[in-house]
Design an enzyme around this catalytic site. Structure first.
Site, PDB file in Angstrom:
ATOM      1  N   SER A  84       0.812  -1.214   0.000  1.00  0.00           N
ATOM      2  CA  SER A  84       0.000   0.000   0.000  1.00  0.00           C
ATOM      3  C   SER A  84       0.851   1.272   0.000  1.00  0.00           C
ATOM      4  CB  SER A  84      -0.925   0.015   1.231  1.00  0.00           C
ATOM      5  OG  SER A  84      -0.161   0.035   2.416  1.00  0.00           O
ATOM      6  N   LYS A 144      -5.635   3.033   9.717  1.00  0.00           N
ATOM      7  CA  LYS A 144      -4.839   4.062   9.047  1.00  0.00           C
ATOM      8  C   LYS A 144      -5.526   5.428   9.112  1.00  0.00           C
ATOM      9  CE  LYS A 144      -2.607   0.901   5.750  1.00  0.00           C
ATOM     10  NZ  LYS A 144      -2.444   0.535   4.332  1.00  0.00           N
TER      11      LYS A 144
END
Length: 810
Positions: free
Chosen positions: A683, A726
């Site tokens: 990511s 996140k």
């Protein structure tokens, strides 16, 4: 030809069917039937009786609730006329069809038409009826010989010797206890031939049932007689032994318990023979021998097991939900899954659902939620710790061939529970290992398999025991360490790490009241300000669960108790400003974002086992020969992402006035700070591209923007995992805009509401969307869309599990 319809008072009967020419007495207690009877006493004393379809209904209100055919009867005698309950004697006169009935008024008023009997027979029918009559005579003789009813000899002879078919039908129907539905069916038949044929069929069916019942009764009686004889002989032997001075009360006590176990629970003779054979061995051994000790220990263990069937308790979903919500904040998915299981149990009490495996980091609340589950359904709770088990015998038990042999942990847990349907927690199932003594995870396969555990055999007890009533729940930290066949038998529910807001609510609603009580304080002596709770979470803990947070709260409670006992104060209020005075300097620094827009520095977002973190990514370009250097303990996946990022930047260099030959004349150095912490994951692609473009094009990156997402060579942005953690990290660091892949749009439902209200989420399909929102200047050359050049399939990437809390996964 249709019959004339006329009105007549009616009463409805429950569980009684009357035939023409039948004399029968019954009690009447309901108001409307009593009123109907009184209304005909001054006239012809005739009344229409019809049977209700539902015998438990008090007052029918619809004609469909009554049978179609009834009988007009004449009241012969009334007993207890003046009381609220009267008994009447009636005689059936003629069948009648119910056309309509008025339920209003003082009593029921029925519209009926008569059904005259048609008993004309031709020659063939007379022969057939004669044959059926003989068959009914034989069936009645057999019925009277085996049926458990008391009949006089004259009554039996009236059915066995009667050759008149009409009279035989009446004798049988009036005296043999057929059920209501059968009698009503016979009443509704029109011809004598149909009635006799149907009656014979009913008699044969009843004979089959009675014969089967009698056989079962005789078998049970013989078994009981055998047990009684054995008990009687044992008592005689006991008396003789006492007269001879040879008392053996211990073995007799065992036999008495075995007899009680077998008779009360209906177990087969195999278990009885097994246990009694052990008692026989015990009687032949010296009481002080080691073998006698082994046998006594075995018998005690088997007799302590909960063999009785559990009492079924109705499960209240509302109560269970209240208990779970009271004990635990958050964990919505887990609670819903538990409530689904309880809902199934309320409909099918024998169904305990699939085996649930709660997986998550330590301190997340796996064990405590199992206790709440047991409390919510009012069942006994037993915990089995599987950490470090290497011996198969710990699950299945030891063979009772040596001193010290014992039952396995499953049987021991059932003895501890004392009931057949407890909630058993198999804690740390991923910590089991194996060696030369066997594989305990293989032994667990039978325990957790609903198709096999109904006859679970422990090596020690050696007789099958039913575990199908048990509700098993397992916990694990790392599901990758659970063998695949064992994991296949469980339904996996992953418990994510708590967010900052969830930790705040857990501390305020659960941990602080608990620690205040445990440390002997009162609510008026200590107070935690909201800023103090947030500071404890941000600067003194860094974990997925709340164990360290609870320890810090306990520390503050102890220090408060010390200050109060010493007389230094009567009350302490903790705020963010005075925490360092009691807990020392802050252990963790705040994750603040950059204050200024910088070239080549991008805010990335990473997932860890203890939550999300903000991870800046830096890039510089130096004169060189086109080398790409990635530092900061980056894994293979991130190194590959850096190569993809450079290739993509080469394809769009003209848009940002980047030299076309930069990959030949410049060295690119990509660095992730905190180099001692390993970092890997799919990511970081968008972060690397943005950082490289900013460095080469000399365009600053917005300091209030963070991003996450993986890329393809054609600039597609692929979905990632861990969005909930996140996004919370970005919110804590003061980020105003978070760029996420378009494919993660459904995951926004799981993001904390506080975060969604404070952060602007940008959904990016391509890197053009990322760069246009992250860079401070627009591109000098209008971007050209790459969509449509290839057929690119988007797919979801699952984050790899981590074994250490300090490992970053991007």
């Amino acid at each position: 030809m249709s019959q004339e319809v006329f009105s007549i008072p009616a009463i409805t009967l429950r569980g009684v069917v009357i035939f023409p020419d039948m004399n029968i007495s019954f009690e009447v207690a309901r108001k409307k039937p009593i009123s109907a009877i009184k209304s005909v006493l001054t006239t012809d004393r005739k009344i229409f009786v019809v049977t209700q379809r539902d015998s438990f209904q008090e007052n029918p209100k619809n004609i469909d609730e009554l049978y179609d055919i009834g009988v007009i009867v004449e009241i012969k005698q009334i007993i207890n006329y003046q009381t609220e309950t009267m008994r009447i004697l009636v005689e059936g006169i003629e069948r009648a069809k119910l056309v309509d009935i008025n339920f209003d008024g003082e009593f029921y008023n029925a519209e009926v038409s008569l059904l005259p009997e048609d008993d004309t027979l031709d020659a063939d029918e007379r022969i057939q009826i004669k044959a059926i009559t003989n068959l009914i005579n034989n069936a009645c003789e057999k019925y009277c010989s085996i049926a458990p009813i008391n009949m006089s000899n004259s009554l039996v002879e009236s059915m066995v010797l009667c050759k008149d078919p009409v009279q035989l039908f009446k004798n049988v129907v009036f005296n043999i206890p057929l059920n209501v539905e059968d009698k009503q069916f016979l009443l509704e038949l029109d011809t004598l031939f149909e009635r006799l044929t149907t009656l014979y069929t009913m008699l044969v069916n009843d004979l089959d049932v009675i014969s089967l019942q009698k056989g079962i009764h005789d078998e049970v009686k013989n078994n009981m007689d055998k047990n009684q004889r054995e008990y009687y002989m044992r008592e005689q032997l006991k008396v003789l032994s006492e007269r001879l001075g040879e008392k053996d009360s211990e073995s007799e006590e065992y036999r008495s318990k075995i007899f009680e176990l077998i008779t009360s629970n209906g177990y087969d003779d195999a278990i009885s023979e097994k246990l009694n054979s052990e008692v026989d061995k015990l009687e032949k051994m010296p009481p002080s021998s080691q073998e006698a000790y082994v046998i006594k220990n075995y018998l005690d263990t088997v007799l302590k097991l909960p063999w009785d069937e559990p009492k079924t308790r109705k499960v209240s979903i509302k109560t269970a939900r209240n208990v779970l919500d009271k004990d635990h904040y958050g964990l919505t998915k887990v609670k819903e899954r538990i409530l689904e299981t309880l809902a199934v149990q309320s409909l099918a009490p024998k169904n305990n659902g699939n085996i649930i495996c709660l997986a998550g980091a330590p301190g997340i609340g796996k064990t405590s939620i199992c206790k709440s589950i047991a409390r919510s359904i009012n069942r006994k709770y037993v915990r089995i710790s599987l950490g470090g088990i290497r011996d198969e015998a710990d699950i299945r038990g030891h063979r009772k061939t040596y001193i010290g042999a014992m039952a396995g942990r499953i049987v021991s847990a059932m003895i501890e529970a004392g009931v057949k349907n407890p909630v058993i927690l198999l804690d740390e199932i991923d910590k089991m290992s194996n060696d030369f003594r066997g594989d305990p995870s293989s032994a667990m396969l039978e325990v957790l398999d609903k198709e096999q555990n109904s006859k679970f055999i422990d090596h020690y007890i050696e007789v099958p025991f039913d575990l199908s009533e048990v509700m098993f729940i397992t916990t694990a930290n790392d599901v990758t360490k659970i063998p695949a066949p064992l994991l296949d038998r469980m339904e996996l529910i992953e418990l994510p790490s708590y967010t900052r807001e969830e930790k705040y609510h857990i501390a305020k609603e659960h941990l602080i009241p608990k620690q205040i009580k445990e440390n002997g304080l009162k609510g008026t002596q200590i107070k935690f300000d909201d800023t103090a709770i947030y500071s404890l979470i941000d600067f003194y803990t860094k974990e997925a669960g709340v164990r360290t947070l609870e320890r810090n709260i306990s520390t503050l409670c102890r220090k408060t108790a010390k200050e109060i006992v010493e007389g230094n104060c009567k009350r302490i209020t903790f705020k963010s400003e005075n925490l360092e005075e009691y807990l020392g300097v802050k252990k963790y620094l705040a994750e603040d974002s950059m204050q200024d827009d910088e070239i080549g520095v991008v805010n990335g977002l990473a997932w860890t086992a203890v939550g999300g973190v903000l991870m800046p990514l830096e890039t510089i370009a130096l004169d060189g020969t086109g080398k790409i250097q990635a530092t900061g303990s980056l894994g293979n996946v991130m190194k590959e992402s850096s190569s993809i990022a450079v290739s993509y930047v080469r394809s769009i260099a003209d848009r940002y006035e980047i030299p076309q030959d930069f990959y030949k004349t410049m060295d690119i150095h990509i660095h992730a700070p905190e180099g001692a912490v390993p970092k890997d994951g799919p990511s970081a692609g968008v972060t690397m591209v943005t950082s490289i473009v900013s460095t080469l094009a000399k365009i600053p990156v917005r300091h209030d923007v963070a991003m996450t997402g993986e890329i393809t060579l054609h600039g597609k942005v692929l979905p990632i995992g861990g969005l909930r953690e996140k996004s919370m990290a970005g919110y804590k660091a003061g980020i105003k805009t978070i760029i996420i892949p378009k494919g993660n749009e459904p995951d926004l439902k799981e993001v904390d509401e506080t975060v969604k209200n404070s952060v602007n989420f940008v959904l990016a399909e391509t890197l053009d969307d990322v760069l246009s929102n992250a860079l401070t200047q627009s591109t000098k050359v209008p971007p050209t869309s790459t969509s449509g050049k290839i057929d690119c399939m988007l797919y979801s990437v699952k984050l790899p599990s981590v074994s250490r809390n300090n490992r970053l996964s991007l």
